[in-house]
Design a protein around this motif. Structure first.
Motif, PDB file in Angstrom:
ATOM      1  N   GLN A 449       0.833  -1.208   0.000  1.00  0.00           N
ATOM      2  CA  GLN A 449       0.000   0.000   0.000  1.00  0.00           C
ATOM      3  C   GLN A 449       0.869   1.259   0.000  1.00  0.00           C
ATOM      4  O   GLN A 449       0.607   2.218  -0.745  1.00  0.00           O
ATOM      5  N   ASP A 450       1.918   1.248   0.799  1.00  0.00           N
ATOM      6  CA  ASP A 450       2.824   2.401   0.833  1.00  0.00           C
ATOM      7  C   ASP A 450       3.553   2.571  -0.500  1.00  0.00           C
ATOM      8  O   ASP A 450       3.755   3.700  -0.969  1.00  0.00           O
ATOM      9  N   MET A 451       3.940   1.466  -1.118  1.00  0.00           N
ATOM     10  CA  MET A 451       4.648   1.553  -2.393  1.00  0.00           C
ATOM     11  C   MET A 451       3.768   2.119  -3.493  1.00  0.00           C
ATOM     12  O   MET A 451       4.233   2.856  -4.375  1.00  0.00           O
ATOM     13  N   ARG A 452       2.495   1.804  -3.462  1.00  0.00           N
ATOM     14  CA  ARG A 452       1.583   2.392  -4.442  1.00  0.00           C
ATOM     15  C   ARG A 452       1.544   3.905  -4.292  1.00  0.00           C
ATOM     16  O   ARG A 452       1.576   4.645  -5.283  1.00  0.00           O
ATOM     17  N   ALA A 453       1.485   4.354  -3.060  1.00  0.00           N
ATOM     18  CA  ALA A 453       1.448   5.801  -2.803  1.00  0.00           C
ATOM     19  C   ALA A 453       2.739   6.463  -3.272  1.00  0.00           C
ATOM     20  O   ALA A 453       2.723   7.562  -3.857  1.00  0.00           O
ATOM     21  N   ILE A 454       3.870   5.802  -3.053  1.00  0.00           N
ATOM     22  CA  ILE A 454       5.163   6.362  -3.459  1.00  0.00           C
ATOM     23  C   ILE A 454       5.297   6.353  -4.982  1.00  0.00           C
ATOM     24  O   ILE A 454       5.791   7.310  -5.582  1.00  0.00           O
ATOM     25  N   PHE A 455       4.852   5.284  -5.623  1.00  0.00           N
ATOM     26  CA  PHE A 455       4.821   5.232  -7.086  1.00  0.00           C
ATOM     27  C   PHE A 455       3.988   6.400  -7.632  1.00  0.00           C
ATOM     28  O   PHE A 455       4.383   7.075  -8.594  1.00  0.00           O
ATOM     29  N   LYS A 456       2.828   6.597  -7.037  1.00  0.00           N
ATOM     30  CA  LYS A 456       1.912   7.642  -7.495  1.00  0.00           C
ATOM     31  C   LYS A 456       2.541   9.018  -7.363  1.00  0.00           C
ATOM     32  O   LYS A 456       2.462   9.855  -8.281  1.00  0.00           O
ATOM     33  N   LEU A 457       3.199   9.275  -6.237  1.00  0.00           N
ATOM     34  CA  LEU A 457       3.873  10.551  -6.019  1.00  0.00           C
ATOM     35  C   LEU A 457       4.921  10.811  -7.087  1.00  0.00           C
ATOM     36  O   LEU A 457       4.997  11.918  -7.644  1.00  0.00           O
ATOM     37  N   ASN A 458       5.702   9.798  -7.400  1.00  0.00           N
ATOM     38  CA  ASN A 458       6.762   9.977  -8.393  1.00  0.00           C
ATOM     39  C   ASN A 458       6.186  10.176  -9.793  1.00  0.00           C
ATOM     40  O   ASN A 458       6.772  10.875 -10.625  1.00  0.00           O
ATOM     41  N   GLY A 459       5.045   9.561 -10.056  1.00  0.00           N
ATOM     42  CA  GLY A 459       4.401   9.755 -11.343  1.00  0.00           C
ATOM     43  C   GLY A 459       3.827  11.143 -11.508  1.00  0.00           C
ATOM     44  O   GLY A 459       3.762  11.677 -12.623  1.00  0.00           O
ATOM     45  N   GLU A 460       3.407  11.735 -10.414  1.00  0.00           N
ATOM     46  CA  GLU A 460       2.789  13.062 -10.479  1.00  0.00           C
ATOM     47  C   GLU A 460       3.799  14.197 -10.327  1.00  0.00           C
ATOM     48  O   GLU A 460       3.657  15.250 -10.950  1.00  0.00           O
ATOM     49  N   GLU A 461       4.842  13.977  -9.496  1.00  0.00           N
ATOM     50  CA  GLU A 461       5.751  15.073  -9.172  1.00  0.00           C
ATOM     51  C   GLU A 461       7.226  14.799  -9.462  1.00  0.00           C
ATOM     52  O   GLU A 461       8.027  15.729  -9.541  1.00  0.00           O
ATOM     53  N   GLY A 462       7.594  13.527  -9.605  1.00  0.00           N
ATOM     54  CA  GLY A 462       9.006  13.183  -9.715  1.00  0.00           C
ATOM     55  C   GLY A 462       9.456  12.858 -11.126  1.00  0.00           C
ATOM     56  O   GLY A 462       8.914  13.373 -12.117  1.00  0.00           O
ATOM     57  N   THR A 463      10.426  11.950 -11.211  1.00  0.00           N
ATOM     58  CA  THR A 463      11.046  11.631 -12.500  1.00  0.00           C
ATOM     59  C   THR A 463      10.130  10.835 -13.425  1.00  0.00           C
ATOM     60  O   THR A 463      10.459  10.637 -14.596  1.00  0.00           O
ATOM     61  N   GLY A 464       8.983  10.392 -12.906  1.00  0.00           N
ATOM     62  CA  GLY A 464       8.059   9.614 -13.731  1.00  0.00           C
ATOM     63  C   GLY A 464       6.971  10.434 -14.388  1.00  0.00           C
ATOM     64  O   GLY A 464       6.035   9.870 -14.966  1.00  0.00           O
ATOM     65  N   ARG A 465       7.074  11.748 -14.339  1.00  0.00           N
ATOM     66  CA  ARG A 465       6.000  12.584 -14.898  1.00  0.00           C
ATOM     67  C   ARG A 465       5.770  12.323 -16.381  1.00  0.00           C
ATOM     68  O   ARG A 465       4.640  12.381 -16.858  1.00  0.00           O
ATOM     69  N   GLN A 466       6.845  12.043 -17.134  1.00  0.00           N
ATOM     70  CA  GLN A 466       6.704  11.844 -18.577  1.00  0.00           C
ATOM     71  C   GLN A 466       6.004  10.526 -18.919  1.00  0.00           C
ATOM     72  O   GLN A 466       5.629  10.311 -20.079  1.00  0.00           O
ATOM     73  N   ALA A 467       5.809   9.680 -17.934  1.00  0.00           N
ATOM     74  CA  ALA A 467       5.108   8.418 -18.175  1.00  0.00           C
ATOM     75  C   ALA A 467       3.644   8.487 -17.792  1.00  0.00           C
ATOM     76  O   ALA A 467       2.861   7.595 -18.134  1.00  0.00           O
ATOM     77  N   ASN A 468       3.262   9.540 -17.071  1.00  0.00           N
ATOM     78  CA  ASN A 468       1.912   9.628 -16.524  1.00  0.00           C
ATOM     79  C   ASN A 468       0.943  10.126 -17.588  1.00  0.00           C
ATOM     80  O   ASN A 468       0.956  11.285 -17.967  1.00  0.00           O
ATOM     81  N   VAL A 469       0.099   9.222 -18.072  1.00  0.00           N
ATOM     82  CA  VAL A 469      -0.867   9.541 -19.122  1.00  0.00           C
ATOM     83  C   VAL A 469      -2.163  10.009 -18.469  1.00  0.00           C
ATOM     84  O   VAL A 469      -2.696   9.330 -17.578  1.00  0.00           O
ATOM     85  N   GLU A 470      -2.681  11.135 -18.927  1.00  0.00           N
ATOM     86  CA  GLU A 470      -3.891  11.700 -18.340  1.00  0.00           C
ATOM     87  C   GLU A 470      -5.033  10.687 -18.409  1.00  0.00           C
ATOM     88  O   GLU A 470      -5.324  10.114 -19.451  1.00  0.00           O
ATOM     89  N   GLY A 471      -5.646  10.463 -17.273  1.00  0.00           N
ATOM     90  CA  GLY A 471      -6.769   9.541 -17.191  1.00  0.00           C
ATOM     91  C   GLY A 471      -6.378   8.126 -16.784  1.00  0.00           C
ATOM     92  O   GLY A 471      -7.227   7.351 -16.356  1.00  0.00           O
TER      93      GLY A 471
END
Length: 565
Positions: A449-471
């Motif tokens: 559960q914690d890892m999902r939250a950390i993954f989500k944070l990195n997708g929205e604010e960190g180095t994973g932003r370019q992978a985050n597809v709207e929707g």
């Protein structure tokens, strides 16, 4: 009939030497005589039928052999779309003893098949052998042209040739068959090793009685992944690329590709070329900062930190090596910030808190240090230090010192976001119920559960932003690893990766990309994974989500707009 006369005479002779045969003996002799008559008659009839089917069928002694040839079953994707099937082809052979003029026959054959080696061809035709292959897999036009030559002692044999409608799209998964249509790599080899070869050997394999061999692969998703890898290699001027889509609840491989690859229909010696290695399962690499996924989860799972803990991130020295940040974001960071900013120092300190033995045990538990158990034959063994010391543990924490396969990495990541269950990967269909029966709890549900939250944070604010597809809410982690050459790290050559999961609030799929030695794009500050590997995952998600039955979620605003239609 000579054999029959002799056998009958012997029986009659024995009868004369017997004064009063017992009725039972008389019946036995009659039965024996009947068997002999039947055997001889069956043999003669069988030979007549064989000659009627395979005998002369053409001109000047040229004929076509129609001896039965075993079909391979079709290989289909999870939806029944054909990935591999058999086609009938003609192969050319000679009976050299029947060749009248080897010189003339050689010249004639070469007018149709100029690529054959003239010397080798003549040697075959001029020998005293009873049989010799001349060329396999002729086209219908070539067969007809040779047939029209009317050369005595030359004929055709109907054979099977494997055809792959997708060409190169699933080359490393499907594998190849050899000239005799036997599987030699990939799932074609697995098919043979799983019993089909035995059926062929006993003559029980026939197309009418064989069901299609179904894989977990989705041909549509495979196409999306392959196309994105082709685009990425060109755009980033890379030497190789790879990708995989994995169902986190079943362990099914939905798509997997590695480039460079080759058209399975025209493979030639391409499988033997080093650059065509299946990098996803048969290549091992230092996976760089993607290993921080496992370091973070390990620290949380052993309870040495919580998601709210702060960890010192100032440089420090161990065994003569100074561990420092690539980008300094402060003297201390929270656990999610260590992940978000990809802190080497923070990850090393987390590993130090866990300890060397527990660190090695945790990575073993995740399957990162073991040869993967799956159906695909081409699987590499990860490498690790012969003896783990403190410095090894700290560098492994941020992705240096252990080499594993990208597929190992994707499967381990799936275990940390699906509730904490390790599920062996499969290229065959598997239900959730079947997966539940073999899964193994390797991390606490709260860790997942914690890892999902950390993954989500990195997708929205960190180095994973370019992978985050709207929707579609993609979360994950980048990894930029300097490649080792001649025992030293080359600062100008990188092996980049991104491990993504979506939809991250309730993950269904891991999508992973790798890109080998990408170059800096115009207008970009560098060639790190955030600028290449991450967008690759975003593009795969964007193209494949519909085929994966994942609907976009635009929140309340989107739901309100949809209600207006």
């Amino acid at each position: 009939m000579k054999f029959l006369s002799i056998a009958t005479a012997r029986i009659v002779g024995r009868s004369k030497r017997t004064e009063r045969p017992h009725p039972q003996h008389h019946r036995s002799r009659t039965f024996l005589t009947s068997i002999i008559f039947f055997s001889v008659f069956s043999t003669i009839l069988g030979r007549l039928v064989w000659f009627g089917v395979t005998g002369q069928n053409g001109i000047d002694g040229m004929f076509t052999s129609s001896l039965p040839v075993s079909d391979r079953p079709d290989i289909v994707d999870r939806n029944g779309q054909i990935l591999a099937t058999d086609l009938k082809t003609a192969s050319l052979y000679a009976e050299p003893r029947r060749i009248v003029d080897a010189d003339e026959a050689t010249e004639a054959v070469l007018t149709v098949l100029p690529d054959l080696d003239a010397g080798v061809l003549y040697k075959k035709l001029n020998s005293k052998a009873g049989f010799a292959w001349l060329s396999r897999g002729l086209t219908p036009t070539q067969q007809q042209a040779i047939f029209n030559l009317g050369i005595p002692g030359i004929g055709f044999r109907t054979e099977r040739r494997r055809f792959y409608p997708g060409g190169a799209e699933a080359a490393h998964v499907l594998g190849l068959t050899n000239i005799d249509n036997h599987g030699i790599s990939g799932m074609e080899k697995y098919l043979d090793d799983s019993g089909f070869r035995a059926l062929q050997a006993t003559g029980l394999a026939s197309q009418d009685g064989l069901s299609a061999f179904k894989l977990s692969i989705d041909r549509n998703v495979q196409h999306v992944v392959h196309q994105e890898l082709v685009r990425a290699m060109q755009e980033y001027r890379a030497i190789a690329a790879g990708g995989v889509v994995l169902d986190v609840d079943t362990g099914e491989i939905i798509a997997m590709a590695s480039l460079p690859d080759y058209d399975l229909n025209e493979a030639g010696n391409a499988p033997l070329q080093k650059e065509n290695l299946n990098r996803m399962s048969a290549g091992t690499f230092e996976m760089g900062s993607t290993f921080k996924i496992f370091t973070t989860a390990m620290a949380l799972d052993f309870g040495v930190v919580s998601i709210n803990s702060r960890v010192a991130t100032t440089p420090f020295t161990v065994a003569g090596h100074t561990i420092r940040e690539f980008h300094n974001e402060g003297s201390s960071l929270t656990v999610p910030e260590i992940f978000k900013y990809s802190s080497n120092v923070g990850s090393a300190r987390e590993a130090d808190m866990v300890g060397v033995e527990r660190h090695q045990e945790f990575l073993t538990r995740l399957g990162l240090l073991s040869k993967m158990q799956t159906e695909l034959p081409e699987v590499a063994m990860p490498t690790q230090p012969k003896s783990w010391k403190k410095i090894n543990s700290m560098t492994i924490a941020f992705g240096h010192g252990v080499s594993t396969t990208p597929l190992n990495t994707a499967v381990a990541a799936a275990a940390l976001i699906n509730g904490g269950y390790y599920i062996p990967p499969t290229f065959l269909p598997r239900s959730v119920e079947e997966a539940n029966a073999i899964r193994k709890q390797i991390a606490r549900p709260t860790t997942s559960q914690d890892m999902r939250a950390i993954f989500k944070l990195n997708g929205e604010e960190g180095t994973g932003r370019q992978a985050n597809v709207e929707g579609y809410h993609v979360g994950g982690k980048t990894g930029t690893a300097e490649k080792v050459e001649h025992g030293r790290y080359n600062h100008d050559k990188r092996f980049n990766a991104f491990v993504g999961a979506f939809p991250i609030d309730k993950p269904r799929y891991i999508v992973m990309s790798i890109i080998d030695e990408p170059k800096v794009e115009k207008g970009k500050p560098n060639a790190q994974a955030g600028w290449n590997a991450a967008p690759m995952v975003g593009n795969i998600v964007r193209g494949a989500a519909t085929f994966l039955n994942v609907k976009p979620d635009f929140g309340e605003v989107g739901a309100g707009l949809m209600r207006g239609f």
